[in-house]
Design an enzyme around this catalytic site. Structure first.
Site, PDB file in Angstrom:
ATOM      1  N   ASP A 205     -79.252  57.350 -62.882  1.00 56.22           N
ATOM      2  CA  ASP A 205     -79.632  58.669 -63.394  1.00 56.22           C
ATOM      3  C   ASP A 205     -78.457  59.242 -64.178  1.00 56.22           C
ATOM      4  OD1 ASP A 205     -81.378  61.004 -63.628  1.00 56.22           O
ATOM      5  OD2 ASP A 205     -79.900  62.007 -62.366  1.00 56.22           O
TER       6      ASP A 205
ATOM      7  N   CYS B 262     -89.077  65.442 -64.403  1.00 57.04           N
ATOM      8  CA  CYS B 262     -87.612  65.483 -64.429  1.00 57.04           C
ATOM      9  C   CYS B 262     -87.129  65.382 -62.983  1.00 57.04           C
ATOM     10  CB  CYS B 262     -87.128  66.786 -65.058  1.00 57.04           C
ATOM     11  SG  CYS B 262     -85.344  67.021 -64.935  1.00 57.04           S
TER      12      CYS B 262
ATOM     13  N   HIS C 249     -84.726  66.619 -61.411  1.00 61.01           N
ATOM     14  CA  HIS C 249     -84.218  67.825 -60.742  1.00 61.01           C
ATOM     15  C   HIS C 249     -85.340  68.734 -60.229  1.00 61.01           C
ATOM     16  CE1 HIS C 249     -80.511  66.635 -62.652  1.00 61.01           C
ATOM     17  NE2 HIS C 249     -79.862  67.676 -62.169  1.00 61.01           N
TER      18      HIS C 249
HETATM   19  N1  DGL Z   1     -82.180  63.315 -64.958  1.00 59.74           N
HETATM   20  C1  DGL Z   1     -82.713  64.029 -66.105  1.00 59.74           C
HETATM   21  C2  DGL Z   1     -84.211  63.797 -66.219  1.00 59.74           C
HETATM   22  O1  DGL Z   1     -84.866  63.415 -65.274  1.00 59.74           O
HETATM   23  C3  DGL Z   1     -82.419  65.503 -66.023  1.00 59.74           C
HETATM   24  C4  DGL Z   1     -80.970  65.845 -66.228  1.00 59.74           C
HETATM   25  C5  DGL Z   1     -80.487  65.567 -67.632  1.00 59.74           C
HETATM   26  O2  DGL Z   1     -80.924  66.236 -68.588  1.00 59.74           O
HETATM   27  O3  DGL Z   1     -79.661  64.688 -67.774  1.00 59.74           O
HETATM   28  O4  DGL Z   1     -84.768  63.995 -67.273  1.00 59.74           O
END
Ligand code: DGL
Length: 281
Positions: free
Chosen positions: A17, A199, A201
């Site tokens: 990630d 996403c 988060h």
């Molecule tokens: N891990 C990213 C996603 O799932 C979110 C954080 C980022 O923008 O790097 O899109």
């Protein structure tokens, strides 16, 4: 570019990630697959990916995949939606055959797309994602291919990742932005009955998002869906399953300071973690 040619190579499953978010996916993956070894890599030094260009996300993600291959992973999951949306296809089609055609890289977009029709009865689906994921149109394109009857509407939520990263989840400021994005999405299509949290988060905001949703709308978090999909993948691919080692170990790498990753990452993973710092190039 490293050339990994050991066809029978065994090792842990890699999970990548851009930062902490993929830990929400790993947390769910390890529930049904607790006996496997996992290596998690967070590119915290260069996060967020959601605001970066296609080319930059592709290059960064490729570096991370190569690092996980060098660390011995026969299989890598791109747990970052932005990376999966912008880089996965290129890596699978252009890079993997030259690096090691026997290894695999999988993403988090496809598993959600494969099951979304089981949740919607109106055939109107919403997606919350980063700017990068929304601009890539990966969700509408992939849903359109598998379920042409489904209308997919997206809403970019660029403030949601910083809200989570800065631990501002339960604040009036967070409420303002979450309500605004929820209302925007529902105004675009009032018939939506299912929303994909596209996403890593966003599962940490699910309880807040639900506050602003009308009754009857299903919120799909990806962790469990990806975990089921990976379990199924290993079942259907015994040759890959045999290459994934089973020691029940979890190893964490970050491109930023290990101590910060350990402190914040444990919030995403739900248990204490120990991390090591590495560099990507
Ligand atoms: N891990 C990213 C996603 O799932 C979110 C954080 C980022 O923008 O790097 O899109």
């Amino acid at each position: 570019m490293p050339m990994n040619t050991a066809l029978s190579h065994k090792g842990p499953i890699g999970v990548f990630d851009s930062g902490y978010g993929g830990l929400t996916v790993l947390k769910e993956i390890v529930k049904p697959l607790a006996n496997y070894d996992f290596i998690y890599l967070g590119d915290n030094a260069r996060t967020p990916y959601g605001t970066r260009s296609f080319e930059v996300v592709y290059q960064y993600t490729l570096q991370a995949v190569n690092k996980l291959f060098d660390l011995g992973c026969p299989l890598v999951i791109l747990a970052c939606n932005t990376a999966a949306a912008k880089a996965l296809r290129n890596i699978q089609q252009k890079n993997l055959p030259n690096i090691d055609a026997s290894r695999r890289v999988l993403g988090v977009v496809r598993p959600s797309v494969e099951v979304v029709h089981q949740y919607t009865s109106t055939n109107h689906v919403g997606v919350f994602g980063t700017n990068g994921t929304v601009k890539s149109a990966s969700y509408p394109i992939e849903i359109g291919k598998l379920h042409p009857q489904i209308v997919t509407v997206q809403e970019a939520c660029p403030i949601w990742v910083p809200i989570v990263e800065n631990d501002e989840i339960d604040t009036p400021g967070a409420d303002y932005f979450i309500e605004k994005n929820v209302n925007n999405l529902l105004q675009k299509d009032p018939e939506i009955d299912t929303i994909i949290l596209g996403c890593t988060h966003y599962p940490l905001l699910a309880h807040k998002i639900k506050q602003f949703l009308p009754e009857g709308i299903t919120l799909l978090s990806q962790g469990e869906i990806v975990a089921d999909s990976l379990k199924d993948y290993l079942h259907r691919h015994p040759e890959m399953e045999a290459r994934c080692t089973m020691g029940g170990s979890y190893t964490f790498y970050t491109t930023e300071q290990a101590a910060t990753f350990e402190e914040r990452g444990s919030r995403f993973f739900g248990q204490p973690i120990q991390a090591q710092q590495i560099t990507l190039s």
